[in-house]
Design a protein around this motif. Sequence first.
Motif, mmCIF file in Angstrom:
data_model
loop_
_atom_site.group_PDB
_atom_site.id
_atom_site.type_symbol
_atom_site.label_atom_id
_atom_site.label_comp_id
_atom_site.label_asym_id
_atom_site.label_seq_id
_atom_site.Cartn_x
_atom_site.Cartn_y
_atom_site.Cartn_z
ATOM 1 N N PRO A 20 0.810 -1.228 0.000
ATOM 2 C CA PRO A 20 0.000 0.000 0.000
ATOM 3 C C PRO A 20 0.841 1.275 0.000
ATOM 4 C CG PRO A 20 -0.861 -1.562 1.600
ATOM 5 C CD PRO A 20 0.460 -2.112 1.109
ATOM 6 N N TRP A 52 -10.225 -3.349 -1.306
ATOM 7 C CA TRP A 52 -8.801 -3.273 -1.663
ATOM 8 C C TRP A 52 -7.888 -4.043 -0.710
ATOM 9 C CZ3 TRP A 52 -6.919 -2.629 -6.169
ATOM 10 C CH2 TRP A 52 -5.548 -2.465 -6.319
ATOM 11 N N PRO A 53 -8.130 -4.050 0.602
ATOM 12 C CA PRO A 53 -7.266 -4.854 1.483
ATOM 13 C C PRO A 53 -7.217 -6.337 1.087
ATOM 14 C CG PRO A 53 -8.508 -3.297 2.788
ATOM 15 C CD PRO A 53 -9.064 -3.223 1.381
ATOM 16 N N VAL A 112 -4.591 -6.529 -1.641
ATOM 17 C CA VAL A 112 -3.253 -6.419 -1.054
ATOM 18 C C VAL A 112 -2.872 -7.727 -0.370
ATOM 19 C CG1 VAL A 112 -1.879 -5.216 0.695
ATOM 20 C CG2 VAL A 112 -3.380 -3.908 -0.833
ATOM 21 N N SER A 113 -3.788 -8.307 0.367
ATOM 22 C CA SER A 113 -3.521 -9.563 1.072
ATOM 23 C C SER A 113 -3.245 -10.702 0.094
ATOM 24 C CB SER A 113 -4.718 -9.901 1.970
ATOM 25 O OG SER A 113 -4.514 -11.121 2.624
#
Length: 135
Positions: free
Chosen positions: A25, A104-105, A108-109
């Motif tokens: 991020p 969005w997380p 990213v994960s």
Amino acid sequence: MTDHGISLPYFRLHVVPAVVALASPTWQREVWLDGEQLEDLDYIVHVLFDDFCDAHEPARFLGGSLRTEREVELMARLGVAYSAVQDAVGARSPDEVFLDAPGWPAVVSAAARLAQVMLANDYAALAAPPEAGHS
């Protein structure tokens, strides 16, 4: 783990950094949102979905730019997570809208897990003696 080797190392040289960028991020905000930088989310999407892989159907890249079945599985998960965000915000939304999206997380994960596996596989391939082949 079965390492199928890679027949398209040039492709992988694009795929791995794109996955790492999706896992960071900080990088996304500092680089993608800086209008003077060349990299943005659109570039990353083209690398992972169009040019050097297909995160919707990554199995055909096994042995090309992806080393293992696990990489294929995790790339597919990344594709699903990204597509969910794109469907929610619209494909033409600015990068900032993607980065602020509730989903969005998950992108990213998924990218972080894939990055860990890809880098570990690359290190293992580099450490293997040349006569070991792909086991």
